[in-house]
Structure formats: C-alpha cells, structure tokens
Design a protein around this motif. Structure first.
Motif, PDB file in Angstrom:
ATOM      1  N   LEU A 209       0.811  -1.214   0.000  1.00  0.00           N
ATOM      2  CA  LEU A 209       0.000   0.000   0.000  1.00  0.00           C
ATOM      3  C   LEU A 209       0.849   1.273   0.000  1.00  0.00           C
ATOM      4  CD1 LEU A 209      -2.722  -1.089   2.586  1.00  0.00           C
ATOM      5  CD2 LEU A 209      -2.737  -1.345   0.093  1.00  0.00           C
ATOM      6  N   PHE A 210       2.078   1.167   0.472  1.00  0.00           N
ATOM      7  CA  PHE A 210       3.020   2.279   0.446  1.00  0.00           C
ATOM      8  C   PHE A 210       3.548   2.457  -0.988  1.00  0.00           C
ATOM      9  CE2 PHE A 210       7.296   4.017   0.698  1.00  0.00           C
ATOM     10  CZ  PHE A 210       7.185   4.998   1.657  1.00  0.00           C
ATOM     11  N   PRO A 211       3.744   3.647  -1.515  1.00  0.00           N
ATOM     12  CA  PRO A 211       3.661   4.949  -0.855  1.00  0.00           C
ATOM     13  C   PRO A 211       2.317   5.652  -1.025  1.00  0.00           C
ATOM     14  CG  PRO A 211       4.720   5.212  -2.965  1.00  0.00           C
ATOM     15  CD  PRO A 211       4.387   3.747  -2.844  1.00  0.00           C
ATOM     16  N   THR A 212       1.333   4.984  -1.675  1.00  0.00           N
ATOM     17  CA  THR A 212       0.010   5.620  -1.758  1.00  0.00           C
ATOM     18  C   THR A 212      -0.471   5.975  -0.358  1.00  0.00           C
ATOM     19  OG1 THR A 212      -0.501   4.346  -3.745  1.00  0.00           O
ATOM     20  CG2 THR A 212      -2.360   5.310  -2.550  1.00  0.00           C
ATOM     21  N   LYS A 213      -0.230   5.074   0.570  1.00  0.00           N
ATOM     22  CA  LYS A 213      -0.470   5.366   1.985  1.00  0.00           C
ATOM     23  C   LYS A 213       0.860   5.643   2.676  1.00  0.00           C
ATOM     24  CE  LYS A 213      -4.718   2.736   2.848  1.00  0.00           C
ATOM     25  NZ  LYS A 213      -5.338   1.678   3.695  1.00  0.00           N
ATOM     26  N   ARG A 214       0.875   6.650   3.505  1.00  0.00           N
ATOM     27  CA  ARG A 214       1.988   7.031   4.383  1.00  0.00           C
ATOM     28  C   ARG A 214       3.211   7.573   3.658  1.00  0.00           C
ATOM     29  NH1 ARG A 214      -2.220   5.597   6.095  1.00  0.00           N
ATOM     30  NH2 ARG A 214      -2.593   4.328   7.963  1.00  0.00           N
ATOM     31  N   GLY A 215       3.200   7.576   2.342  1.00  0.00           N
ATOM     32  CA  GLY A 215       4.371   8.002   1.584  1.00  0.00           C
ATOM     33  C   GLY A 215       4.857   9.403   1.896  1.00  0.00           C
ATOM     34  N   PRO A 216       3.983  10.408   1.936  1.00  0.00           N
ATOM     35  CA  PRO A 216       4.450  11.782   2.163  1.00  0.00           C
ATOM     36  C   PRO A 216       5.142  12.000   3.502  1.00  0.00           C
ATOM     37  CG  PRO A 216       2.246  11.778   1.226  1.00  0.00           C
ATOM     38  CD  PRO A 216       2.552  10.359   1.583  1.00  0.00           C
ATOM     39  N   LYS A 217       4.940  11.116   4.460  1.00  0.00           N
ATOM     40  CA  LYS A 217       5.518  11.284   5.794  1.00  0.00           C
ATOM     41  C   LYS A 217       6.873  10.583   5.948  1.00  0.00           C
ATOM     42  CE  LYS A 217       2.080  13.438   7.995  1.00  0.00           C
ATOM     43  NZ  LYS A 217       2.252  14.698   8.730  1.00  0.00           N
ATOM     44  N   VAL A 218       7.337   9.949   4.890  1.00  0.00           N
ATOM     45  CA  VAL A 218       8.514   9.088   4.995  1.00  0.00           C
ATOM     46  C   VAL A 218       9.670   9.658   4.177  1.00  0.00           C
ATOM     47  CG1 VAL A 218       9.400   6.780   4.496  1.00  0.00           C
ATOM     48  CG2 VAL A 218       7.116   7.052   5.452  1.00  0.00           C
ATOM     49  N   GLN A 219      10.885   9.521   4.690  1.00  0.00           N
ATOM     50  CA  GLN A 219      12.065  10.077   4.040  1.00  0.00           C
ATOM     51  C   GLN A 219      12.338   9.400   2.692  1.00  0.00           C
ATOM     52  OE1 GLN A 219      14.879   9.424   7.240  1.00  0.00           O
ATOM     53  NE2 GLN A 219      14.817  11.599   7.810  1.00  0.00           N
ATOM     54  N   SER A 220      13.063  10.120   1.830  1.00  0.00           N
ATOM     55  CA  SER A 220      13.262   9.669   0.452  1.00  0.00           C
ATOM     56  C   SER A 220      14.025   8.349   0.375  1.00  0.00           C
ATOM     57  CB  SER A 220      14.005  10.745  -0.348  1.00  0.00           C
ATOM     58  OG  SER A 220      15.271  11.017   0.244  1.00  0.00           O
ATOM     59  N   HIS A 221      14.981   8.099   1.278  1.00  0.00           N
ATOM     60  CA  HIS A 221      15.764   6.861   1.175  1.00  0.00           C
ATOM     61  C   HIS A 221      14.897   5.635   1.427  1.00  0.00           C
ATOM     62  CE1 HIS A 221      15.951   7.183   5.614  1.00  0.00           C
ATOM     63  NE2 HIS A 221      16.139   5.880   5.586  1.00  0.00           N
ATOM     64  N   VAL A 222      13.815   5.802   2.209  1.00  0.00           N
ATOM     65  CA  VAL A 222      12.884   4.694   2.423  1.00  0.00           C
ATOM     66  C   VAL A 222      12.134   4.405   1.130  1.00  0.00           C
ATOM     67  CG1 VAL A 222      10.858   3.902   3.705  1.00  0.00           C
ATOM     68  CG2 VAL A 222      12.664   5.191   4.880  1.00  0.00           C
ATOM     69  N   HIS A 223      11.689   5.439   0.442  1.00  0.00           N
ATOM     70  CA  HIS A 223      11.005   5.259  -0.845  1.00  0.00           C
ATOM     71  C   HIS A 223      11.877   4.476  -1.829  1.00  0.00           C
ATOM     72  CE1 HIS A 223       7.422   8.028  -0.557  1.00  0.00           C
ATOM     73  NE2 HIS A 223       8.110   8.411   0.507  1.00  0.00           N
ATOM     74  N   GLU A 224      13.167   4.732  -1.802  1.00  0.00           N
ATOM     75  CA  GLU A 224      14.076   4.101  -2.752  1.00  0.00           C
ATOM     76  C   GLU A 224      14.209   2.594  -2.524  1.00  0.00           C
ATOM     77  OE1 GLU A 224      17.737   6.167  -2.321  1.00  0.00           O
ATOM     78  OE2 GLU A 224      16.900   8.119  -2.905  1.00  0.00           O
ATOM     79  N   HIS A 225      14.043   2.149  -1.272  1.00  0.00           N
ATOM     80  CA  HIS A 225      14.332   0.746  -0.937  1.00  0.00           C
ATOM     81  C   HIS A 225      13.105  -0.053  -0.508  1.00  0.00           C
ATOM     82  CE1 HIS A 225      18.640   1.410  -1.234  1.00  0.00           C
ATOM     83  NE2 HIS A 225      18.511   2.494  -0.491  1.00  0.00           N
ATOM     84  N   TYR A 226      11.963   0.573  -0.390  1.00  0.00           N
ATOM     85  CA  TYR A 226      10.756  -0.090   0.119  1.00  0.00           C
ATOM     86  C   TYR A 226      10.203  -1.050  -0.952  1.00  0.00           C
ATOM     87  CZ  TYR A 226       6.408  -0.180   2.967  1.00  0.00           C
ATOM     88  OH  TYR A 226       5.351  -0.545   3.761  1.00  0.00           O
ATOM     89  N   ASP A 227      10.414  -2.365  -0.749  1.00  0.00           N
ATOM     90  CA  ASP A 227       9.908  -3.334  -1.721  1.00  0.00           C
ATOM     91  C   ASP A 227       9.231  -4.532  -1.057  1.00  0.00           C
ATOM     92  OD1 ASP A 227      12.150  -4.550  -0.666  1.00  0.00           O
ATOM     93  OD2 ASP A 227      13.089  -5.018  -2.584  1.00  0.00           O
ATOM     94  N   ALA A 228       8.943  -4.448   0.234  1.00  0.00           N
ATOM     95  CA  ALA A 228       8.295  -5.547   0.960  1.00  0.00           C
ATOM     96  C   ALA A 228       6.786  -5.363   0.994  1.00  0.00           C
ATOM     97  CB  ALA A 228       8.836  -5.620   2.389  1.00  0.00           C
ATOM     98  N   GLU A 229       6.090  -6.448   1.289  1.00  0.00           N
ATOM     99  CA  GLU A 229       4.637  -6.365   1.472  1.00  0.00           C
ATOM    100  C   GLU A 229       4.310  -5.644   2.778  1.00  0.00           C
ATOM    101  OE1 GLU A 229       5.140  -9.298   4.642  1.00  0.00           O
ATOM    102  OE2 GLU A 229       6.227  -8.917   2.774  1.00  0.00           O
ATOM    103  N   ASP A 230       3.227  -4.852   2.774  1.00  0.00           N
ATOM    104  CA  ASP A 230       2.772  -4.232   4.020  1.00  0.00           C
ATOM    105  C   ASP A 230       1.312  -4.582   4.341  1.00  0.00           C
ATOM    106  OD1 ASP A 230       1.428  -2.500   2.206  1.00  0.00           O
ATOM    107  OD2 ASP A 230       3.071  -1.054   2.290  1.00  0.00           O
ATOM    108  N   LEU A 231       0.757  -5.518   3.585  1.00  0.00           N
ATOM    109  CA  LEU A 231      -0.577  -6.046   3.871  1.00  0.00           C
ATOM    110  C   LEU A 231      -0.588  -7.525   3.495  1.00  0.00           C
ATOM    111  CD1 LEU A 231      -3.595  -5.426   4.646  1.00  0.00           C
ATOM    112  CD2 LEU A 231      -3.997  -5.073   2.201  1.00  0.00           C
ATOM    113  N   ILE A 232      -1.117  -8.362   4.404  1.00  0.00           N
ATOM    114  CA  ILE A 232      -1.210  -9.792   4.126  1.00  0.00           C
ATOM    115  C   ILE A 232      -2.475 -10.360   4.738  1.00  0.00           C
ATOM    116  CG2 ILE A 232       0.144 -10.437   6.176  1.00  0.00           C
ATOM    117  CD1 ILE A 232       1.238 -12.806   4.485  1.00  0.00           C
TER     118      ILE A 232
END
Length: 347
Positions: A209-232
C-alpha cells in the motif's frame, strides 16, 4: 556446585540490544556478563561499551568470536546476516539467542539447527511473548484441556505506519515485510498457545500500500528501498484439524494493535486484552484470572533470565524446540510462496 556467570557476546548494539542490556544488568554480573560487543556503527559500539567496559569491541563478528570463549551469543541484527553469524557462533562453541525473524528461509534455518544438534548446542529464537504472564496462563490452560482442543485461531498485527526506523521494508535485508518482521510475533504466540500443531498447508495473498499510503511522511531513502509487502491475509491448516486466519497491515487506519484469539471446543482465549470465556452448560462464563500486567520489555528480561539460569545449571532450554522454530519459518516461507504463485502451498 559452583555456578559461574554466563559470558555473553552481543552482535548488533541497536535498540533491541539495549533492552537486553537492561535485563542483563538487573541479573547482576555474578550471573551474566557481556564480554564481547560487535557493531558496524562506531557510535553504537561506543555507547554499548560504556555499559560494559570489560567487553572487547569489534566491527567484525568473526573477530569477536575469535576472542575469549563465549557461552552465549545474542544476535540482534537484521536477518540477512543471521545465517552466517549463527553458524560462526556455533562453531565457536556458543549457544545462540537470535532475534526475529530467524532466517531468510527454511533452508538456512535447517542448516543452523542441524549444526547446533551436531555440536550439542542450543538455539532459541527471541519468542519473548511466550514469557508474558497472560501467555503462560493461556498455554497452561490449553494443556489442562479445561476449554477443550483448539479449533480456530485468528492472529493479527495492524499498525498505523510501517516500521521505517530499520530496513524491515527492504526484502534483501529483512526477508519479508509485515509478516516476517512484525506479525511473526503474534503468529508464533498463537501457534504455541494452541499447543504447537504442525502446519500442513498455507494460502496467502499480499499487497503493498506504500507509498500511496503514508508516503508523504517518509524520508526519500525509504522510498528508494521499500519493496516488501505491508498487507497480508493468510490461512493455515494444521495436522490436528485446527486452522488459522492471519491479518497483517502496516498502513491501518482502523487498528494499531496486535493480538490473537483461539476458539476451542468449550471456550475462547483472547490474547490482548487477555480474557478467557467458557461455555458451562450453555451459559457463557468469564474465567479470566487476575494477572500481573503484560510488559514487552519485562518479557524479554524474563526470557534472558530463563535461558541464562538454565545455562548456568547445565539444563536444556524448554520453552521452544527446533520443531516449533522450524515450523514458524516454514509457515512464513509458504505464505510468501503462496502469494507469488497464487495458490495453496503444501508444507
């Protein structure tokens, strides 16, 4: 018999390590002493060394293990390093307490557990929630058969934001997102309270669901590496006929909570807030006991105290065994395989 202090090496001196440090200091240096510390970050290593000035320090775990003999190694790093660190620690003659997630996959887990058995050493995963007062009572209650055999289990872990303070969101480092990094705590506890049945099949679906959810609140380096599931969402069948529904969510707008519920033949256990209700001749009766309040940090301290005291006395650790540890890893692996392939996976 003289009981000597357990000599401990700690790999990874971040936040979780300091929870261990507080518990070890409370135990006292006549029972446990940290004699070796390892971290890649010099600042964290210096802070840890200030608490344990007698400890040797190193940026390389292999150098740490080459030092004076260690009785116990606590591994508190991300799971992509657990396999090599665990094998090296065992080969150095140390027992292991490893934080969750255990390994990147079941193959690594089997190799570590096989090596431990070969060397007659012990391995325990940081399943500290088993030491909570409510968990201990729930397990004893299930063992007594007062509320009957487990039938249906629910386990969930829903949070309002991803844990971006560490790279739990990066698959190459974490081995998995919301399931492997956070929901695993409650899943392990629910399976253990339900008397540790063996899983036989798993079906699961995952989403990001990230970065559609919570994306604007998170630093850019997280956006670059975020590739895991956040809903199961998942479903597990066990060999005793019971079954389990899973829900994990790092971007929940509804619940910031983790818990489990076990429906048994004659009653229901709810993990948090803890409650026990039983059917007595058709009437629902609340038999929830008055217990000491659950505390996460204290459960870690109780875990450490238990395994350290048993090491001092030459006793086996009893709250977890290799079958339970491997079953947990197999369920995690099967959930991810099922999500990739879009079908049920037999274990």
């Amino acid at each position: 018999m003289a009981f000597h202090p357990v000599r401990i090496g700690l790999i990874g001196c971040g936040t979780q390590a300091h929870v261990h440090f507080r518990g070890l200091q409370y135990l006292g240096r006549d029972r446990a002493i940290v004699t070796a510390l390892c971290d890649l970050d010099q600042k964290r290593l210096t802070e840890a060394a200030a608490l344990w000035p007698e400890a040797q320090t190193s940026a390389d775990y292999r150098d740490m293990l080459d030092g004076d003999g260690l009785d116990l190694v606590i591994i508190a790093t991300m799971p992509n390093s657990h396999h090599q660190m665990a094998l090296a620690s065992l080969e150095a003659g140390a027992h292991i307490l490893c934080e969750k997630p255990f390994m990147m996959h079941a193959g690594e887990a089997e190799e570590v557990l096989s090596k431990a058995e070969q060397l007659k050493l012990q391995v325990q995963l940081g399943t500290n929630m088993r030491y909570l007062p409510s968990s201990q009572h729930a397990r004893r209650l299930m063992e007594s058969n007062e509320i009957g055999k487990p039938v249906y289990i629910k386990a969930w872990g829903c949070h309002t934001a991803p844990p971006v303070w560490a790279p739990h969101y990066h698959l190459a480092t974490s081995g998995g997102g919301v399931l492997a990094s956070t929901l695993v705590h409650t899943l392990d506890l629910a399976m253990w309270v339900a008397l540790s049945p063996n899983p036989v099949s798993v079906s699961a679906s995952t989403s990001r669901l990230f970065p559609t959810k919570r994306g604007p609140k998170v630093q850019s380096h997280v956006h670059e590496h975020y590739d895991a599931e956040d809903l199961i969402g998942g479903f597990i069948r066990f060999d005793d006929g019971s079954y389990c529904a899973l829900e994990g969510n790092w971007c929940s707008e509804v619940t910031d909570f983790h818990s489990f519920q076990i429906t048994a033949a004659r009653g229901t256990i709810t993990g948090s807030p803890y409650s026990v209700r039983i059917d007595r001749e058709g009437e629902v009766e609340d038999i929830t006991p008055s217990l000491q309040a659950d505390n996460w940090s204290e459960s870690i301290w109780s875990q450490d105290a238990d395994i350290i005291e048993k090491l001092r006395r030459g006793e086996r650790w009893g709250l977890q065994n290799a079958r339970q540890l491997l079953n947990l890893q197999k369920v995690i692996d099967a959930c991810y395989e099922s999500a990739r392939k879009g079908r049920e996976i037999l274990i």
